[in-house]
Motif scaffolding. Structure first.
Motif, PDB file in Angstrom:
ATOM      1  N   ARG A   1       0.849  -1.193   0.000  1.00 43.24           N
ATOM      2  CA  ARG A   1       0.000   0.000   0.000  1.00 43.24           C
ATOM      3  C   ARG A   1       0.888   1.247   0.000  1.00 43.24           C
ATOM      4  O   ARG A   1       1.853   1.327   0.765  1.00 43.24           O
ATOM      5  CB  ARG A   1      -0.894   0.024   1.234  1.00 43.24           C
TER       6      ARG A   1
ATOM      7  N   GLU B   1      -7.104   2.492  -2.894  1.00 49.15           N
ATOM      8  CA  GLU B   1      -5.747   2.939  -2.577  1.00 49.15           C
ATOM      9  C   GLU B   1      -4.738   2.448  -3.619  1.00 49.15           C
ATOM     10  O   GLU B   1      -4.798   1.314  -4.082  1.00 49.15           O
ATOM     11  CB  GLU B   1      -5.333   2.436  -1.188  1.00 49.15           C
TER      12      GLU B   1
ATOM     13  N   SER C   1       0.386   3.961   1.304  1.00 51.41           N
ATOM     14  CA  SER C   1       0.343   4.623   2.610  1.00 51.41           C
ATOM     15  C   SER C   1       1.141   3.880   3.689  1.00 51.41           C
ATOM     16  O   SER C   1       1.315   4.396   4.786  1.00 51.41           O
ATOM     17  CB  SER C   1      -1.110   4.755   3.075  1.00 51.41           C
TER      18      SER C   1
END
Length: 174
Positions: free
Chosen positions: A112, A141, A114
């Protein structure tokens, strides 16, 4: 003391607590069984005292020609066992199998965008961001496709970053 060994069917009934982390992708039983049957060399568990599962890695080998590579499908360590370099040991094992047994050109994984702690860990292990995959996770995402060249890729062609992001339907493999 930690033991790293091949994942076995009984582990499927014992590793749920490791998957409780919100950043860990959880799959259905048939998905895990497919990996266990098709790529047993790429599925390992880290087990601690009292036979407690501390973490695991699951992967496969795929591709053709210079795209022949090892793939990390999942690597996760239970929160109480982090910062002990278990993920590093599991990753090194998968890389060695990809390099020495399957003669792959590189290892790749998706993370991911993030997940900064994981990205930093992979970078410390020698991975580079090869490309961004837009809306890779649950259609929302972005994911980062990270790669590490292995000994067969002498010129390190496999890790030359793409200049533009891609969409999931542009990916070559499942």
């Amino acid at each position: 003391m930690t033991t790293i060994r091949r994942f076995c069917c009984n582990d499927l009934l014992r590793f749920t607590s490791v998957n409780l982390d919100h950043l860990t992708e959880t799959f259905n039983m048939s998905f895990y069984m497919t990996y266990l049957a098709r790529w047993p060399d790429y599925f390992h568990v880290a087990e601690g005292p009292g036979n407690r599962i501390m973490g695991y890695i699951m992967g496969k080998v795929e591709g053709q020609g210079e795209s022949w590579h090892g793939h990390v499908t999942a690597v996760t360590v239970s929160p109480e066992y982090r910062r002990q370099q278990l993920a590093k040991k599991l990753m090194n094992l998968l890389e060695d199998i990809s390099d020495k047994i399957d003669k792959a050109y590189f290892v790749d994984l998706f993370v991911r965008a993030s997940n900064t702690p994981a990205i930093k860990m992979y970078e410390k292990l020698g991975y580079v961001i090869y490309r961004r995959v837009l809306r890779y996770y649950s259609g929302e995402e972005d994911g980062l496709d990270m790669r590490k060249a292995l000994s067969r890729d002498v010129e390190k062609k496999s890790i030359i970053p793409l200049k533009r992001p891609v969409t999931p339907d542009e990916l070559e493999y499942d």
